[in-house]
Design a protein around this motif. Structure first.
Motif, PDB file in Angstrom:
ATOM      1  N   GLU A 108      38.682  32.546  37.738  1.00 22.13           N
ATOM      2  CA  GLU A 108      39.509  33.487  36.973  1.00 22.13           C
ATOM      3  C   GLU A 108      39.761  34.790  37.723  1.00 22.13           C
ATOM      4  OE1 GLU A 108      37.681  30.599  34.227  1.00 22.13           O
ATOM      5  OE2 GLU A 108      36.850  31.909  35.772  1.00 22.13           O
ATOM      6  N   ILE A 109      39.106  34.970  38.858  1.00 21.70           N
ATOM      7  CA  ILE A 109      39.356  36.165  39.671  1.00 21.70           C
ATOM      8  C   ILE A 109      40.840  36.251  40.031  1.00 21.70           C
ATOM      9  CG2 ILE A 109      38.911  35.163  41.950  1.00 21.70           C
ATOM     10  CD1 ILE A 109      37.292  37.798  42.523  1.00 21.70           C
ATOM     11  N   GLY A 110      41.511  35.110  40.043  1.00 21.07           N
ATOM     12  CA  GLY A 110      42.944  35.071  40.320  1.00 21.07           C
ATOM     13  C   GLY A 110      43.799  35.773  39.281  1.00 21.07           C
ATOM     14  N   LEU A 111      43.219  36.085  38.129  1.00 22.82           N
ATOM     15  CA  LEU A 111      43.938  36.804  37.078  1.00 22.82           C
ATOM     16  C   LEU A 111      43.989  38.304  37.327  1.00 22.82           C
ATOM     17  CD1 LEU A 111      42.466  34.936  33.968  1.00 22.82           C
ATOM     18  CD2 LEU A 111      44.718  34.601  35.035  1.00 22.82           C
ATOM     19  N   GLU A 115      28.948  43.959  29.419  1.00 20.90           N
ATOM     20  CA  GLU A 115      29.704  45.057  28.808  1.00 20.90           C
ATOM     21  C   GLU A 115      30.649  45.741  29.794  1.00 20.90           C
ATOM     22  OE1 GLU A 115      26.240  44.204  26.306  1.00 20.90           O
ATOM     23  OE2 GLU A 115      26.427  44.614  28.438  1.00 20.90           O
ATOM     24  N   VAL A 116      30.528  45.419  31.067  1.00 18.38           N
ATOM     25  CA  VAL A 116      31.446  45.972  32.064  1.00 18.38           C
ATOM     26  C   VAL A 116      32.888  45.653  31.677  1.00 18.38           C
ATOM     27  CG1 VAL A 116      31.437  43.997  33.644  1.00 18.38           C
ATOM     28  CG2 VAL A 116      31.809  46.286  34.538  1.00 18.38           C
ATOM     29  N   GLY A 117      33.096  44.566  30.976  1.00 17.27           N
ATOM     30  CA  GLY A 117      34.428  44.176  30.533  1.00 17.27           C
ATOM     31  C   GLY A 117      35.051  45.135  29.540  1.00 17.27           C
ATOM     32  N   LEU A 118      34.260  46.018  28.964  1.00 16.55           N
ATOM     33  CA  LEU A 118      34.778  46.998  28.013  1.00 16.55           C
ATOM     34  C   LEU A 118      35.474  48.164  28.706  1.00 16.55           C
ATOM     35  CD1 LEU A 118      31.730  47.133  25.560  1.00 16.55           C
ATOM     36  CD2 LEU A 118      33.891  45.884  25.268  1.00 16.55           C
ATOM     37  N   MET A 119      35.264  48.310  29.999  1.00 15.44           N
ATOM     38  CA  MET A 119      35.864  49.420  30.753  1.00 15.44           C
ATOM     39  C   MET A 119      37.253  49.006  31.242  1.00 15.44           C
ATOM     40  SD  MET A 119      32.557  50.924  32.798  1.00 15.44           S
ATOM     41  CE  MET A 119      32.197  49.424  33.707  1.00 15.44           C
ATOM     42  N   THR A 120      38.149  48.762  30.317  1.00 15.94           N
ATOM     43  CA  THR A 120      39.429  48.128  30.618  1.00 15.94           C
ATOM     44  C   THR A 120      40.361  48.978  31.482  1.00 15.94           C
ATOM     45  OG1 THR A 120      40.269  48.885  28.488  1.00 15.94           O
ATOM     46  CG2 THR A 120      39.383  46.638  28.588  1.00 15.94           C
ATOM     47  N   ASN A 121      40.128  50.265  31.609  1.00 21.50           N
ATOM     48  CA  ASN A 121      40.965  51.116  32.460  1.00 21.50           C
ATOM     49  C   ASN A 121      40.379  51.317  33.851  1.00 21.50           C
ATOM     50  OD1 ASN A 121      43.079  51.628  30.597  1.00 21.50           O
ATOM     51  ND2 ASN A 121      41.758  53.065  29.523  1.00 21.50           N
ATOM     52  N   LEU A 122      39.287  50.649  34.130  1.00 19.83           N
ATOM     53  CA  LEU A 122      38.618  50.809  35.425  1.00 19.83           C
ATOM     54  C   LEU A 122      39.518  50.325  36.552  1.00 19.83           C
ATOM     55  CD1 LEU A 122      35.813  51.725  36.505  1.00 19.83           C
ATOM     56  CD2 LEU A 122      35.204  49.303  36.554  1.00 19.83           C
ATOM     57  N   GLU A 137      33.125  38.569  32.220  1.00 20.11           N
ATOM     58  CA  GLU A 137      33.899  39.659  31.615  1.00 20.11           C
ATOM     59  C   GLU A 137      34.617  40.530  32.642  1.00 20.11           C
ATOM     60  OE1 GLU A 137      31.044  38.170  28.676  1.00 20.11           O
ATOM     61  OE2 GLU A 137      30.845  38.749  30.768  1.00 20.11           O
ATOM     62  N   VAL A 138      34.275  40.392  33.896  1.00 17.19           N
ATOM     63  CA  VAL A 138      34.971  41.148  34.945  1.00 17.19           C
ATOM     64  C   VAL A 138      36.470  40.846  34.908  1.00 17.19           C
ATOM     65  CG1 VAL A 138      35.245  41.352  37.455  1.00 17.19           C
ATOM     66  CG2 VAL A 138      32.987  41.454  36.449  1.00 17.19           C
ATOM     67  N   ILE A 139      36.840  39.656  34.477  1.00 17.28           N
ATOM     68  CA  ILE A 139      38.264  39.295  34.444  1.00 17.28           C
ATOM     69  C   ILE A 139      39.053  40.109  33.420  1.00 17.28           C
ATOM     70  CG2 ILE A 139      37.803  36.965  35.254  1.00 17.28           C
ATOM     71  CD1 ILE A 139      38.747  36.139  32.319  1.00 17.28           C
ATOM     72  N   LEU A 140      38.375  40.841  32.557  1.00 19.98           N
ATOM     73  CA  LEU A 140      39.051  41.699  31.584  1.00 19.98           C
ATOM     74  C   LEU A 140      39.506  43.019  32.205  1.00 19.98           C
ATOM     75  CD1 LEU A 140      36.615  41.161  28.569  1.00 19.98           C
ATOM     76  CD2 LEU A 140      38.808  40.018  28.995  1.00 19.98           C
ATOM     77  N   LEU A 141      39.087  43.275  33.430  1.00 25.66           N
ATOM     78  CA  LEU A 141      39.398  44.537  34.097  1.00 25.66           C
ATOM     79  C   LEU A 141      40.728  44.407  34.845  1.00 25.66           C
ATOM     80  CD1 LEU A 141      35.813  45.281  35.475  1.00 25.66           C
ATOM     81  CD2 LEU A 141      36.827  46.000  33.305  1.00 25.66           C
ATOM     82  N   THR A 142      41.794  44.325  34.104  1.00 26.59           N
ATOM     83  CA  THR A 142      43.098  44.003  34.681  1.00 26.59           C
ATOM     84  C   THR A 142      43.674  45.115  35.559  1.00 26.59           C
ATOM     85  OG1 THR A 142      44.169  44.726  32.647  1.00 26.59           O
ATOM     86  CG2 THR A 142      43.683  42.375  32.859  1.00 26.59           C
TER      87      THR A 142
END
Length: 88
Positions: A52-55, A4-11, A28-33
């Motif tokens: 995907e950390i490269g994203l 669920e950490v991926g839900l914190m998209t403004n982090l 889901e960490v890759i969702l933290l753009t």
């Protein structure tokens, strides 16, 4: 670290070092753009560092040292042009 950490998209910064965390780094960490800093050092994390950390192009600091990660450093780390510090 829950997926669920991926839900914190403004982090922008994640500091969870020295917390005896176990398991793998969730995909889901890759969702933290917006993430600029990630510090997960001094835990007991395992598995591989996802390519995907490269994203996460805003990353400036990565601290993953003193864990149990296996495998090679993903070549996609080279895509992180803002990266100043990489501790593995």
């Amino acid at each position: 670290i829950p997926s669920e950490v991926g839900l914190m998209t403004n982090l922008e910064s994640m500091h969870l070092s020295n917390n005896t965390l176990t398991g793998t780094l969730p995909f889901e960490v890759i969702l933290l753009t917006y993430l600029g800093n990630i510090n997960l050092a001094y835990n007991s994390l395992s598995g591989t560092i996802p390519s995907e950390i490269g994203l996460l192009t805003n990353l400036q600091f990565i601290y993953l040292n003193d864990n149990g990660f296996a495998g090679s450093i993903p070549s996609e780390v080279a895509l992180l042009t803002n990266l100043s510090f990489l501790y593995l």
